[in-house]
Design a protein around this motif. Structure first.
Motif, PDB file in Angstrom:
ATOM      1  N   GLY A  24      45.676  42.432  25.647  1.00 27.34           N
ATOM      2  CA  GLY A  24      45.214  43.522  26.504  1.00 27.34           C
ATOM      3  C   GLY A  24      44.655  43.024  27.825  1.00 27.34           C
ATOM      4  O   GLY A  24      44.921  43.604  28.879  1.00 27.34           O
ATOM      5  N   PHE A  25      43.890  41.922  27.762  1.00 25.12           N
ATOM      6  CA  PHE A  25      43.341  41.355  28.993  1.00 25.12           C
ATOM      7  C   PHE A  25      44.450  40.825  29.894  1.00 25.12           C
ATOM      8  O   PHE A  25      44.382  40.964  31.118  1.00 25.12           O
ATOM      9  N   ASP A  26      45.479  40.229  29.293  1.00 24.26           N
ATOM     10  CA  ASP A  26      46.593  39.712  30.095  1.00 24.26           C
ATOM     11  C   ASP A  26      47.342  40.856  30.782  1.00 24.26           C
ATOM     12  O   ASP A  26      47.720  40.749  31.956  1.00 24.26           O
ATOM     13  N   ALA A  27      47.553  41.947  30.045  1.00 21.10           N
ATOM     14  CA  ALA A  27      48.256  43.093  30.636  1.00 21.10           C
ATOM     15  C   ALA A  27      47.430  43.718  31.758  1.00 21.10           C
ATOM     16  O   ALA A  27      47.958  44.060  32.829  1.00 21.10           O
ATOM     17  N   PHE A  28      46.136  43.875  31.506  1.00 21.02           N
ATOM     18  CA  PHE A  28      45.257  44.438  32.533  1.00 21.02           C
ATOM     19  C   PHE A  28      45.203  43.528  33.756  1.00 21.02           C
ATOM     20  O   PHE A  28      45.204  43.993  34.902  1.00 21.02           O
ATOM     21  N   SER A  29      45.141  42.213  33.514  1.00 20.57           N
ATOM     22  CA  SER A  29      45.104  41.250  34.618  1.00 20.57           C
ATOM     23  C   SER A  29      46.368  41.342  35.465  1.00 20.57           C
ATOM     24  O   SER A  29      46.304  41.304  36.694  1.00 20.57           O
ATOM     25  N   ALA A  30      47.519  41.476  34.806  1.00 27.45           N
ATOM     26  CA  ALA A  30      48.774  41.587  35.555  1.00 27.45           C
ATOM     27  C   ALA A  30      48.818  42.854  36.387  1.00 27.45           C
ATOM     28  O   ALA A  30      49.240  42.842  37.554  1.00 27.45           O
ATOM     29  N   ALA A  31      48.355  43.971  35.806  1.00 29.89           N
ATOM     30  CA  ALA A  31      48.374  45.241  36.540  1.00 29.89           C
ATOM     31  C   ALA A  31      47.419  45.207  37.725  1.00 29.89           C
ATOM     32  O   ALA A  31      47.772  45.604  38.841  1.00 29.89           O
ATOM     33  N   LEU A  32      46.196  44.729  37.492  1.00 36.91           N
ATOM     34  CA  LEU A  32      45.222  44.671  38.580  1.00 36.91           C
ATOM     35  C   LEU A  32      45.649  43.682  39.649  1.00 36.91           C
ATOM     36  O   LEU A  32      45.487  43.935  40.852  1.00 36.91           O
ATOM     37  N   GLY A  33      46.209  42.549  39.229  1.00 34.59           N
ATOM     38  CA  GLY A  33      46.702  41.576  40.200  1.00 34.59           C
ATOM     39  C   GLY A  33      47.806  42.146  41.068  1.00 34.59           C
ATOM     40  O   GLY A  33      47.867  41.867  42.277  1.00 34.59           O
ATOM     41  N   ALA A  34      48.675  42.962  40.476  1.00 32.71           N
ATOM     42  CA  ALA A  34      49.749  43.585  41.251  1.00 32.71           C
ATOM     43  C   ALA A  34      49.196  44.564  42.275  1.00 32.71           C
ATOM     44  O   ALA A  34      49.686  44.637  43.411  1.00 32.71           O
ATOM     45  N   VAL A  35      48.163  45.318  41.882  1.00 32.21           N
ATOM     46  CA  VAL A  35      47.543  46.273  42.810  1.00 32.21           C
ATOM     47  C   VAL A  35      46.909  45.543  43.989  1.00 32.21           C
ATOM     48  O   VAL A  35      47.097  45.922  45.156  1.00 32.21           O
ATOM     49  N   VAL A  36      46.167  44.476  43.696  1.00 30.58           N
ATOM     50  CA  VAL A  36      45.503  43.720  44.765  1.00 30.58           C
ATOM     51  C   VAL A  36      46.531  43.075  45.684  1.00 30.58           C
ATOM     52  O   VAL A  36      46.381  43.092  46.912  1.00 30.58           O
ATOM     53  N   LYS A  37      47.589  42.514  45.105  1.00 25.62           N
ATOM     54  CA  LYS A  37      48.623  41.860  45.920  1.00 25.62           C
ATOM     55  C   LYS A  37      49.350  42.880  46.795  1.00 25.62           C
ATOM     56  O   LYS A  37      49.652  42.609  47.967  1.00 25.62           O
ATOM     57  N   LEU A  38      49.617  44.059  46.226  1.00 24.15           N
ATOM     58  CA  LEU A  38      50.274  45.110  47.010  1.00 24.15           C
ATOM     59  C   LEU A  38      49.401  45.532  48.178  1.00 24.15           C
ATOM     60  O   LEU A  38      49.882  45.707  49.317  1.00 24.15           O
ATOM     61  N   LEU A  39      48.107  45.663  47.926  1.00 26.64           N
ATOM     62  CA  LEU A  39      47.177  46.050  48.989  1.00 26.64           C
ATOM     63  C   LEU A  39      47.095  44.964  50.055  1.00 26.64           C
ATOM     64  O   LEU A  39      47.128  45.256  51.270  1.00 26.64           O
ATOM     65  N   GLU A  40      47.010  43.717  49.634  1.00 26.37           N
ATOM     66  CA  GLU A  40      46.920  42.615  50.599  1.00 26.37           C
ATOM     67  C   GLU A  40      48.198  42.488  51.413  1.00 26.37           C
ATOM     68  O   GLU A  40      48.151  42.293  52.635  1.00 26.37           O
ATOM     69  N   ASP A  41      49.357  42.601  50.747  1.00 25.53           N
ATOM     70  CA  ASP A  41      50.624  42.502  51.470  1.00 25.53           C
ATOM     71  C   ASP A  41      50.772  43.659  52.461  1.00 25.53           C
ATOM     72  O   ASP A  41      51.318  43.478  53.561  1.00 25.53           O
ATOM     73  N   GLY A  42      50.279  44.842  52.066  1.00 21.80           N
ATOM     74  CA  GLY A  42      50.356  45.982  52.971  1.00 21.80           C
ATOM     75  C   GLY A  42      49.514  45.786  54.216  1.00 21.80           C
ATOM     76  O   GLY A  42      49.951  46.089  55.342  1.00 21.80           O
ATOM     77  N   LEU A  43      48.304  45.263  54.041  1.00 24.33           N
ATOM     78  CA  LEU A  43      47.443  44.999  55.201  1.00 24.33           C
ATOM     79  C   LEU A  43      47.999  43.864  56.052  1.00 24.33           C
ATOM     80  O   LEU A  43      47.932  43.914  57.289  1.00 24.33           O
ATOM     81  N   ALA A  44      48.543  42.839  55.395  1.00 21.33           N
ATOM     82  CA  ALA A  44      49.081  41.694  56.138  1.00 21.33           C
ATOM     83  C   ALA A  44      50.337  42.077  56.922  1.00 21.33           C
ATOM     84  O   ALA A  44      50.652  41.433  57.938  1.00 21.33           O
ATOM     85  N   ALA A  45      51.050  43.104  56.459  1.00 20.93           N
ATOM     86  CA  ALA A  45      52.273  43.510  57.149  1.00 20.93           C
ATOM     87  C   ALA A  45      51.990  44.224  58.460  1.00 20.93           C
ATOM     88  O   ALA A  45      52.875  44.317  59.319  1.00 20.93           O
ATOM     89  N   VAL A  46      50.776  44.716  58.639  1.00 22.33           N
ATOM     90  CA  VAL A  46      50.415  45.388  59.888  1.00 22.33           C
ATOM     91  C   VAL A  46      50.110  44.332  60.951  1.00 22.33           C
ATOM     92  O   VAL A  46      49.250  43.465  60.734  1.00 22.33           O
ATOM     93  N   PRO A  47      50.779  44.345  62.077  1.00 23.32           N
ATOM     94  CA  PRO A  47      50.497  43.355  63.134  1.00 23.32           C
ATOM     95  C   PRO A  47      49.039  43.448  63.597  1.00 23.32           C
ATOM     96  O   PRO A  47      48.417  44.516  63.541  1.00 23.32           O
ATOM     97  N   PHE A  48      48.538  42.320  64.059  1.00 19.28           N
ATOM     98  CA  PHE A  48      47.142  42.282  64.483  1.00 19.28           C
ATOM     99  C   PHE A  48      46.860  43.289  65.589  1.00 19.28           C
ATOM    100  O   PHE A  48      45.829  43.973  65.566  1.00 19.28           O
ATOM    101  N   VAL A  49      47.764  43.404  66.555  1.00 22.62           N
ATOM    102  CA  VAL A  49      47.545  44.326  67.676  1.00 22.62           C
ATOM    103  C   VAL A  49      47.458  45.760  67.173  1.00 22.62           C
ATOM    104  O   VAL A  49      46.597  46.548  67.616  1.00 22.62           O
TER     105      VAL A  49
END
Length: 294
Positions: A24-49
């Motif tokens: 259960g912890f492994d499944a939860f870790s994978a789901a939460l990790g995917a959410v955080v990575k998606l959020l980080e990739d989304g913010l990183a995709a926005v140009p600085f300007v």
């Protein structure tokens, strides 16, 4: 140094959870990790300007010209130091931890405000969560979820959730009794009293809790860099390990600038809610003269 009975009990409890609920912890870790990575990739995709323009415009709308200029200068300083990627990573962790803290904390605060026994239990639990040293949360988080962003987010949620729970409970309890009596007189149910009277009037207090949760999440994310959270905290940790004053100062300055921007922007929502609540208060009846003409 050997731990006492209390320490062994805590250790056995964590080991029991790890052994029997590892899947259960492994499944939860994978789901939460995917959410955080998606959020980080989304913010990183926005140009600085583009991010600069968006945040400056948002600051201009919420706080005015002076703060908008400060936000622009702060982001330019962070970009000039070469810390924009680390800042985006830290911001993603803070947003994720704050979101889950609010999803859990606000309902708990409402429950505590409407049930005295629950409020007593929550108060003791929140005292424990707030006074326990932040580094202690990292140990079970690493054992249950491994290294990386996921245990950092979990530890940050535990550390930063108490303010929003406390201030939600406080805000609801401070709603004036005459407003509740008026709602009951018009036949409002408990649910309608909560959504149409208590929560709107408690909004300034709740927003103060959101503000404090964001600040505590930001401070904990820096501490969580010790278990691989990355971001600005890792930059600061690198300066400590190498005794490099320059790197440590730049990382610390980036954290300070990000904290000020987030603090002032979230604070503006609480101030607006407070002004709105004051503006809708019924006016007091004018005093009438009782003098008798002679």
């Amino acid at each position: 140094m050997n731990s006492s009975v209390i320490g062994k009990f805590a250790e056995n409890a964590v080991n029991f959870l790890f052994q029997h609920f590892r899947g259960g912890f492994d499944a939860f870790s994978a789901a939460l990790g995917a959410v955080v990575k998606l959020l980080e990739d989304g913010l990183a995709a926005v140009p600085f300007v583009a991010m600069l323009v968006i945040l400056v415009a948002f600051a201009l709308w919420r706080r005015g010209v002076v703060f908008a200029v400060f936000v622009g200068a702060a982001l330019m300083v962070i970009h000039y130091m070469g810390l924009w990627a680390q800042t985006v990573s830290t911001l993603a962790l803070v947003i994720a931890a704050t979101f889950f803290s609010l999803v859990i904390g606000v309902p708990l605060g409402i429950w505590g405000a409407r049930n005295k026994r629950v409020e007593v239990i929550l108060r003791s639990l929140l005292d424990f969560m707030q006074t326990m040293p932040a580094f202690v949360y990292l140990i079970p988080a690493v054992i249950l979820f491994g290294l990386g962003r996921v245990p950092a987010v979990i530890a940050t949620i535990v550390f930063s959730m108490p303010p929003v729970v406390r201030l939600t409970t406080l805000g609801i309890r401070q709603v004036r009794e005459e407003l509740l009596e008026a709602g009951r007189a018009f036949g409002s149910t408990d649910s309608q009293l909560l959504w149409k009277i208590q929560l709107p009037n408690a909004l300034p207090s709740i927003m103060a809790g959101v503000n404090q949760t964001i600040m505590m999440a930001l401070s904990m994310v820096v501490v969580a860099s010790m278990i691989g959270a990355g971001g600005l905290g890792e930059y600061v940790l690198s300066g400590i390990q190498r005794l490099d004053i320059g790197i440590g100062f730049e990382g610390g300055l980036g954290v300070v600038l990000l904290a000020i921007v987030l603090d002032r922007l979230t604070e503006s929502f609480g101030l607006k809610a407070k002004k709105t609540r004051r503006s809708v208060r019924p006016a007091k009846p004018a005093a009438t003269s009782t003098a008798v003409r002679t």
